[in-house]
Design an enzyme around this catalytic site. Structure first.
Site, PDB file in Angstrom:
ATOM      1  N   CYS A  56       0.801  -1.223   0.000  1.00 35.57           N
ATOM      2  CA  CYS A  56       0.000   0.000   0.000  1.00 35.57           C
ATOM      3  C   CYS A  56       0.838   1.280   0.000  1.00 35.57           C
ATOM      4  O   CYS A  56       0.306   2.363  -0.239  1.00 35.57           O
ATOM      5  CB  CYS A  56      -0.949   0.005   1.190  1.00 35.57           C
ATOM      6  SG  CYS A  56      -2.115  -1.379   1.179  1.00 35.57           S
ATOM      7  N   HIS A  60      -3.193   6.924   2.242  1.00 38.49           N
ATOM      8  CA  HIS A  60      -3.635   5.629   1.740  1.00 38.49           C
ATOM      9  C   HIS A  60      -5.029   5.330   2.273  1.00 38.49           C
ATOM     10  O   HIS A  60      -5.291   5.430   3.480  1.00 38.49           O
ATOM     11  CB  HIS A  60      -2.662   4.537   2.173  1.00 38.49           C
ATOM     12  CG  HIS A  60      -3.204   3.164   1.983  1.00 38.49           C
ATOM     13  ND1 HIS A  60      -3.685   2.706   0.774  1.00 38.49           N
ATOM     14  CD2 HIS A  60      -3.374   2.138   2.868  1.00 38.49           C
ATOM     15  CE1 HIS A  60      -4.117   1.477   0.914  1.00 38.49           C
ATOM     16  NE2 HIS A  60      -3.942   1.107   2.177  1.00 38.49           N
ATOM     17  N   ASN A  67     -10.337  -0.194  -0.485  1.00 38.79           N
ATOM     18  CA  ASN A  67      -8.884  -0.110  -0.385  1.00 38.79           C
ATOM     19  C   ASN A  67      -8.297  -0.705  -1.659  1.00 38.79           C
ATOM     20  O   ASN A  67      -8.325  -1.914  -1.861  1.00 38.79           O
ATOM     21  CB  ASN A  67      -8.408  -0.883   0.841  1.00 38.79           C
ATOM     22  CG  ASN A  67      -6.900  -0.876   1.018  1.00 38.79           C
ATOM     23  OD1 ASN A  67      -6.150  -0.564   0.107  1.00 38.79           O
ATOM     24  ND2 ASN A  67      -6.457  -1.247   2.208  1.00 38.79           N
TER      25      ASN A  67
END
Length: 367
Positions: free
Chosen positions: A120, A262, A292
Site C-alpha cells: 500500500c 492511503h 482499499n
C-alpha cells in the site's frame, strides 16, 4: 532554483464490475452496517475473469498521458515519456515484471520500465524513485502507476478482507522542472520495518514456501492481515512520517490544505488527522466509493479530489501511505493546475498475455 520532478498529468481507472455491501452480505456473514461501521466502505470494484493488473495499469496510464497532453506547458517542449515505474503487489505473473508489458502496450517503445513492490506504500515509493531519476538527469518524463487487483488473492470466505479491498489503478506523469513550480515534489520521507512482515502477507507462492517442495498450508495462498496491530502501526507511521516531512519542507500542519493518505479504513484516516491536529475537511476520503485499492489508492484519491474540486491549484498537499513490509512513506507538493482524466472506460484484457486468474475464479465461483 534546483531541478525537480513536477506532476503534470493524472489519471485513474476502475474495473467495470462493482460489488456493493449488500451483495457481500447476501453471500457472507456480514451486513452493510457492519462493513460501514468498521471500514467506511460502501462499494468496491473487481476485475472480470481474464482481466489483470496490467489492463488497469494501461487504462490509468493512457488517461494520465492524455491529462499531461491537455495540461501542456509553454516551457516544456518534450512530450515523450522515457521511464515507467509501476507499483504493484499483484503482478500479472511472478516473472517477468509487469511494467515492461505496460510500457509496450502504451506504445512507449524501449523505455526503462520496472515494478516496485511495497504494497500500500507502493505508489509513494514509485513516485520517489521516478522523481529521483528525474532530478539525477536519468530521465526527463516519467509515468508512475499504482495498480493492484487484490480480488485475485483474497480468501473467498473471509468477510473482512473481501469487504475492504477493491481493484483499481491510478497514475501520474512527472516532468523535469524547477523546485519553485506548482506540482514540484518538494520532499519525501520513506521507511520500513521488516520485523512486521507477518502482519500483512501472502505466506505461500514465494521461494521460501516453494523451496520446501510441499504444497502450501490451507489458506496460505491468500492474503492475510492482522487487523488491530496494522491499525496501530498505520496511524503511528503515517502520522510520524507526515510530521517529519512537514519539518523537512518547512511547513506546519496549519499550512496544509489537504492530506491524501492511503485509503485503508476511514477510522485510520480520521486518526491520522487527529494525530496531526487537522480538521476532517483536510483529509481526502474516497474509499467509501472504491474500497482499499492498495497501490492505486493515493492516485485514485487524488483523481477524485481534483475532479470534484475538493483539491484545487495552490493547495499544499501531503501524500502518505502505509503498507506491508512493513513500509511507509510521504511526499509533499503544491497542487498544480492539471485536468485529471478519470472517466471509467474499461480496457479489454490483452489476450496475448497469460493472466493468472485462478484465485479470481475461486472468488467468483464460491460467492
Amino acid at each position: 532554483m534546483s531541478r525537480a520532478a513536477v506532476v503534470c498529468g493524472l489519471g485513474g481507472a476502475l474495473p467495470a464490475t462493482a460489488v456493493t455491501n449488500e451483495e457481500l452480505a447476501a453471500r457472507l456473514d456480514t451486513s452493510d452496517q457492519w462493513i460501514r461501521t468498521r471500514t467506511g466502505i460502501g462499494l468496491r470494484y473487481v476485475v472480470a475473469p481474464g482481466e489483470s493488473t496490467s489492463d488497469l495499469a494501461v487504462a490509468a496510464g493512457e488517461r494520465a498521458l492524455e491529462s499531461a497532453r491537455r495540461t501542456g506547458n509553454a516551457n516544456d517542449t518534450e512530450t515523450d515519456v522515457d521511464l515507467v515505474v509501476l507499483a504493484t503487489s499483484t503482478p500479472d505473473r511472478p516473472c517477468p515484471g509487469t511494467a515492461p508489458g505496460v510500457a509496450h502496450r502504451l506504445g512507449l517503445g524501449t523505455v526503462p520500465a520496472f515494478d516496485v513492490a511495497a504494497v500500500c506504500t507502493g505508489f509513494v515509493y514509485a513516485l520517489a524513485t521516478a522523481a529521483s531519476m528525474i532530478t539525477a538527469g536519468v530521465a526527463r518524463r516519467a509515468l508512475v502507476i499504482g495498480a493492484d487487483t487484490f480480488s485475485t488473492i483474497l480468501d473467498p470466505v473471509d468477510r473482512t478482507t473481501r469487504a475492504i479491498f477493491g481493484d483499481g489503478a491510478g497514475a501520474v506523469v512527472l516532468r523535469a522542472g524547477e523546485s519553485g513550480e506548482p506540482g514540484a515534489l518538494l520532499g519525501f520521507d520513506l521507511g520500513s520495518d521488516g520485523g512486521g512482515a507477518d502482519l500483512i502477507t501472502v505466506r505461500a507462492g514465494g521461494s521460501r514456501q516453494r523451496s520446501t517442495g510441499e504444497p502450501p498450508a490451507e489458506g496460505d495462498q491468500y492474503f492475510a492481515m492482522e487487523g488491530r496491530p496494522v491499525f496501530t502501526e498505520a496511524v503511528i507511521n503515517m502520522s510520524e512520517s507526515s510530521q517529519r516531512l512537514l519539518d523537512r519542507v518547512g511547513w506546519t500542519a496549519g499550512d496544509l490544505d489537504k492530506v491524501v493518505a492511503h485509503q485503508a479504513n476511514v477510522r485510520i484516516l480520521h486518526a491520522v488527522g487527529e494525530q496531526l491536529g487537522l480538521e476532517e475537511k483536510q483529509i481526502v476520503v474516497n474509499l467509501d466509493r472504491v474500497g482499499n485499492t492498495v497501490a492505486a489508492s493515493i492516485p485514485l484519491a487524488l483523481s477524485d479530489a481534483a475532479a470534484s474540486g475538493d483539491l484545487v491549484p495552490g493547495h499544499r498537499v501531503v501524500l502518505t501511505g502505509f503498507g506491508g513490509g512493513l513500509t511507509w512513506g510521504s511526499a509533499a507538493l503544491v497542487w498544480p493546475d492539471i485536468e485529471p482524466v478519470t472517466q471509467p472506460k474499461p480496457v479489454p484484457p490483452k489476450s496475448q498475455l497469460t493472466s493468472h486468474t485462478t484465485h479470481f475464479t475461486q472468488f467468483r465461483s464460491q460467492s
